[in-house]
Design a protein around this motif. Structure first.
Motif, PDB file in Angstrom:
ATOM      1  N   GLY A  65     -30.169 112.384 118.239  1.00 24.66           N
ATOM      2  CA  GLY A  65     -29.120 112.185 119.137  1.00 24.66           C
ATOM      3  C   GLY A  65     -28.049 112.138 118.354  1.00 24.66           C
ATOM      4  N   ASP A  66     -27.115 111.184 118.404  1.00 31.74           N
ATOM      5  CA  ASP A  66     -25.771 110.788 117.698  1.00 31.74           C
ATOM      6  C   ASP A  66     -26.184 110.042 116.468  1.00 31.74           C
ATOM      7  OD1 ASP A  66     -26.013 108.220 118.553  1.00 31.74           O
ATOM      8  OD2 ASP A  66     -24.371 108.110 119.652  1.00 31.74           O
ATOM      9  N   GLY A  67     -27.297 109.490 116.235  1.00 34.29           N
ATOM     10  CA  GLY A  67     -27.869 108.642 115.066  1.00 34.29           C
ATOM     11  C   GLY A  67     -27.399 107.104 115.101  1.00 34.29           C
ATOM     12  N   ASN A  68     -26.849 106.790 116.071  1.00 39.95           N
ATOM     13  CA  ASN A  68     -26.066 105.579 115.912  1.00 39.95           C
ATOM     14  C   ASN A  68     -26.716 104.514 116.343  1.00 39.95           C
ATOM     15  OD1 ASN A  68     -23.742 106.576 114.503  1.00 39.95           O
ATOM     16  ND2 ASN A  68     -22.745 107.328 116.511  1.00 39.95           N
ATOM     17  N   ASN A  69     -28.189 104.762 116.994  1.00 41.60           N
ATOM     18  CA  ASN A  69     -28.566 103.625 117.683  1.00 41.60           C
ATOM     19  C   ASN A  69     -29.449 102.568 116.615  1.00 41.60           C
ATOM     20  OD1 ASN A  69     -29.772 102.023 119.968  1.00 41.60           O
ATOM     21  ND2 ASN A  69     -31.843 103.003 119.501  1.00 41.60           N
ATOM     22  N   VAL A  70     -28.955 101.484 116.699  1.00 42.90           N
ATOM     23  CA  VAL A  70     -29.405 100.321 115.431  1.00 42.90           C
ATOM     24  C   VAL A  70     -30.735  99.893 116.169  1.00 42.90           C
ATOM     25  CG1 VAL A  70     -29.043  98.167 114.645  1.00 42.90           C
ATOM     26  CG2 VAL A  70     -27.148  99.911 114.869  1.00 42.90           C
ATOM     27  N   VAL A  71     -31.881 100.100 114.975  1.00 40.87           N
ATOM     28  CA  VAL A  71     -33.230  99.784 115.252  1.00 40.87           C
ATOM     29  C   VAL A  71     -33.713  98.789 114.304  1.00 40.87           C
ATOM     30  CG1 VAL A  71     -33.414 101.851 116.996  1.00 40.87           C
ATOM     31  CG2 VAL A  71     -34.154 101.637 114.419  1.00 40.87           C
ATOM     32  N   PRO A  72     -34.857  98.002 114.533  1.00 37.80           N
ATOM     33  CA  PRO A  72     -35.593  97.343 113.496  1.00 37.80           C
ATOM     34  C   PRO A  72     -36.192  98.375 112.705  1.00 37.80           C
ATOM     35  CG  PRO A  72     -36.133  96.417 115.662  1.00 37.80           C
ATOM     36  CD  PRO A  72     -35.492  97.885 115.861  1.00 37.80           C
ATOM     37  N   TRP A  73     -36.190  97.940 111.357  1.00 40.64           N
ATOM     38  CA  TRP A  73     -37.024  98.628 110.176  1.00 40.64           C
ATOM     39  C   TRP A  73     -37.735  97.782 109.186  1.00 40.64           C
ATOM     40  CZ3 TRP A  73     -37.238 104.069 110.363  1.00 40.64           C
ATOM     41  CH2 TRP A  73     -35.887 104.783 111.216  1.00 40.64           C
ATOM     42  N   THR A  74     -38.613  97.869 109.063  1.00 37.51           N
ATOM     43  CA  THR A  74     -39.554  96.899 108.312  1.00 37.51           C
ATOM     44  C   THR A  74     -40.321  97.674 107.144  1.00 37.51           C
ATOM     45  OG1 THR A  74     -39.825  95.538 110.131  1.00 37.51           O
ATOM     46  CG2 THR A  74     -41.041  95.002 108.210  1.00 37.51           C
ATOM     47  N   THR A  75     -40.413  97.225 105.991  1.00 38.21           N
ATOM     48  CA  THR A  75     -41.341  97.746 104.957  1.00 38.21           C
ATOM     49  C   THR A  75     -42.755  97.546 105.089  1.00 38.21           C
ATOM     50  OG1 THR A  75     -40.985  95.983 103.202  1.00 38.21           O
ATOM     51  CG2 THR A  75     -39.381  97.673 103.258  1.00 38.21           C
ATOM     52  N   LEU A  76     -43.631  98.166 104.555  1.00 40.17           N
ATOM     53  CA  LEU A  76     -45.001  97.898 104.787  1.00 40.17           C
ATOM     54  C   LEU A  76     -45.441  96.453 103.962  1.00 40.17           C
ATOM     55  CD1 LEU A  76     -46.317 101.755 104.008  1.00 40.17           C
ATOM     56  CD2 LEU A  76     -46.542 100.303 106.308  1.00 40.17           C
ATOM     57  N   ASP A  77     -44.608  96.437 102.779  1.00 38.01           N
ATOM     58  CA  ASP A  77     -45.185  95.109 102.268  1.00 38.01           C
ATOM     59  C   ASP A  77     -44.669  93.996 103.268  1.00 38.01           C
ATOM     60  OD1 ASP A  77     -46.205  96.015 100.121  1.00 38.01           O
ATOM     61  OD2 ASP A  77     -44.545  95.830  98.802  1.00 38.01           O
ATOM     62  N   ASP A  78     -43.437  93.943 103.852  1.00 38.24           N
ATOM     63  CA  ASP A  78     -42.959  93.050 104.613  1.00 38.24           C
ATOM     64  C   ASP A  78     -43.833  92.889 105.983  1.00 38.24           C
ATOM     65  OD1 ASP A  78     -41.028  92.078 103.292  1.00 38.24           O
ATOM     66  OD2 ASP A  78     -39.544  92.831 104.196  1.00 38.24           O
ATOM     67  N   VAL A  79     -44.461  94.125 106.282  1.00 37.18           N
ATOM     68  CA  VAL A  79     -45.257  93.955 107.395  1.00 37.18           C
ATOM     69  C   VAL A  79     -46.412  93.040 107.130  1.00 37.18           C
ATOM     70  CG1 VAL A  79     -46.942  95.325 109.109  1.00 37.18           C
ATOM     71  CG2 VAL A  79     -44.307  96.116 108.553  1.00 37.18           C
ATOM     72  N   GLY A  80     -46.839  93.418 105.855  1.00 37.69           N
ATOM     73  CA  GLY A  80     -48.312  92.929 105.534  1.00 37.69           C
ATOM     74  C   GLY A  80     -47.857  91.372 105.180  1.00 37.69           C
ATOM     75  N   LYS A  81     -47.115  90.910 104.691  1.00 39.78           N
ATOM     76  CA  LYS A  81     -46.931  89.306 104.563  1.00 39.78           C
ATOM     77  C   LYS A  81     -46.342  88.675 105.882  1.00 39.78           C
ATOM     78  CE  LYS A  81     -43.256  86.335 102.550  1.00 39.78           C
ATOM     79  NZ  LYS A  81     -42.008  86.288 101.607  1.00 39.78           N
ATOM     80  N   ALA A  82     -45.678  89.265 107.020  1.00 39.65           N
ATOM     81  CA  ALA A  82     -45.658  88.857 108.026  1.00 39.65           C
ATOM     82  C   ALA A  82     -46.841  88.718 108.873  1.00 39.65           C
ATOM     83  CB  ALA A  82     -44.461  89.640 109.106  1.00 39.65           C
ATOM     84  N   THR A  83     -47.961  89.569 108.823  1.00 38.46           N
ATOM     85  CA  THR A  83     -49.066  89.641 109.535  1.00 38.46           C
ATOM     86  C   THR A  83     -49.943  88.409 109.180  1.00 38.46           C
ATOM     87  OG1 THR A  83     -48.916  91.943 109.897  1.00 38.46           O
ATOM     88  CG2 THR A  83     -51.119  90.917 110.290  1.00 38.46           C
ATOM     89  N   ALA A  84     -50.016  88.245 107.702  1.00 39.82           N
ATOM     90  CA  ALA A  84     -50.777  87.117 107.216  1.00 39.82           C
ATOM     91  C   ALA A  84     -50.266  85.932 107.374  1.00 39.82           C
ATOM     92  CB  ALA A  84     -50.852  87.500 105.507  1.00 39.82           C
ATOM     93  N   ASN A  85     -48.964  85.830 107.329  1.00 43.45           N
ATOM     94  CA  ASN A  85     -48.553  84.405 107.526  1.00 43.45           C
ATOM     95  C   ASN A  85     -48.242  84.109 109.213  1.00 43.45           C
ATOM     96  OD1 ASN A  85     -46.538  83.031 105.631  1.00 43.45           O
ATOM     97  ND2 ASN A  85     -46.603  85.230 105.018  1.00 43.45           N
ATOM     98  N   VAL A  86     -48.697  84.954 110.086  1.00 43.63           N
ATOM     99  CA  VAL A  86     -48.918  84.823 111.374  1.00 43.63           C
ATOM    100  C   VAL A  86     -50.099  83.534 111.431  1.00 43.63           C
ATOM    101  CG1 VAL A  86     -50.003  85.600 113.652  1.00 43.63           C
ATOM    102  CG2 VAL A  86     -47.938  86.911 112.548  1.00 43.63           C
ATOM    103  N   LEU A  87     -51.177  83.677 110.682  1.00 42.83           N
ATOM    104  CA  LEU A  87     -52.282  82.773 110.730  1.00 42.83           C
ATOM    105  C   LEU A  87     -51.881  81.649 110.318  1.00 42.83           C
ATOM    106  CD1 LEU A  87     -55.077  85.811 109.737  1.00 42.83           C
ATOM    107  CD2 LEU A  87     -54.111  85.012 111.799  1.00 42.83           C
TER     108      LEU A  87
END
Length: 301
Positions: A168-190
């Motif tokens: 589209g116009d490229g202007n929609n702001v969305v969440p981006w997460t690195t794979l390392d941050d995904v790993g850290k967040a998932t483990a910390n959930v526990l």
């Protein structure tokens, strides 16, 4: 119903997300069992259990004594995640983390996309098991993968050819997460079973638009020589859905559906609820994003 989680089984530990989750679990000193289809090399601190992924009985036996199971498998078929959920409930596992790792599953239009059919089925199945008090669950909502998206061209930027395919116009702001941050967040959930009980946990490395990522790339690689196209994502989505229906299926049939979501504010936007601090993530600044782009662009050169 909350309890301390120490023994954790992970499915899909050799994948892009799974490898990062495994590393983060081991760093936090969980007792980790890798559920593997065949003997493979994994970090020595992890126990490897070979299982038959087509058998609930085999999976359930391997899950005996586990406090949590994390599904990081990404195959397109529905049976594997549903079988893992059934096996976890049968084994008396306390917490199940689904293989969603994407947009907000509470937005109906997201899981209505065919590309997310697997995630929708998993979410409905795990909620049903929780309603029957057979297990608890968490979904990690992380938006789109930042480093993977930049490396593969999914973000729409080709650093070698200096082209930008804008949604589209490229202007929609969305969440981006690195794979390392995904790993850290998932483990910390526990580490926070009560605070993450039976809900999506919302994390991000950065909230940015595609245009902002493009601007950052131009700062790093120079403004000259870029070619940008602005694309009608509605038209591309309808073509992808028609191709899916007719069986004329390519990778873009599914990629376009995700890119359409990222272009559509109703389906993808900064989280109203932010769980970064709960799971130990720090939001990235623009300088760090540019450094990532520079690193990835250098590897692509």
């Amino acid at each position: 119903m909350s309890r301390t989680i120490k023994n954790v089984a992970i499915a899909g530990a050799s994948g892009n997300v799974g490898a990062r989750v495994l590393d983060a679990l081991l760093e936090l000193k969980f007792n980790v069992t890798v559920l593997s289809r065949s003997p493979k090399p994994f970090p020595a601190a992890a126990r490897v259990q070979v299982v038959d992924y087509t058998s609930v009985e085999s999976l359930s036996a391997a899950m005996a004594g586990q406090d949590a199971v994390i599904d990081t498998t990404f195959s397109p078929e529905l049976d594997t995640p549903l079988r893992l959920i059934d096996a976890a409930a049968k084994a008396g596992v306390h917490r199940f983390i689904t293989s969603d790792f994407g947009l907000d599953p509470e937005i109906p239009g997201v899981h209505d996309m065919p590309v997310f059919g697997r995630k929708k089925a998993s979410y409905e199945a795990v909620k049903k098991q929780a309603a029957d008090n057979r297990l608890t669950y968490t979904v990690v909502a992380c938006g789109a993968f930042l480093d993977w998206g930049l490396s593969t061209g999914f973000v729409g930027l080709n650093f070698e050819e200096k082209t930008a395919f804008l949604f589209g116009d490229g202007n929609n702001v969305v969440p981006w997460t690195t794979l390392d941050d995904v790993g850290k967040a998932t483990a910390n959930v526990l580490l926070h079973p009560q605070e993450t009980l039976n809900r999506p946990v919302y994390v991000h490395s950065v909230f940015m638009s595609q245009t902002q990522l493009f601007d950052a790339a131009k700062e790093i690689l120079g403004n000259e020589g870029w070619t940008a196209s602005y694309n009608d994502m509605e038209a591309l989505l309808q073509k992808a859905l028609a191709d899916l229906k007719s069986g004329n299926i390519t990778d873009s049939t599914f990629v376009v559906q995700i890119q359409y979501c990222l272009a559509t504010k109703a389906l993808a936007h900064p989280w109203a609820r932010d769980d970064n601090s709960l799971v130990g993530l720090e939001e990235w600044n623009g300088k760090r994003v540019k450094e990532l782009i520079q690193t990835i662009a250098q590897k692509a050169a």
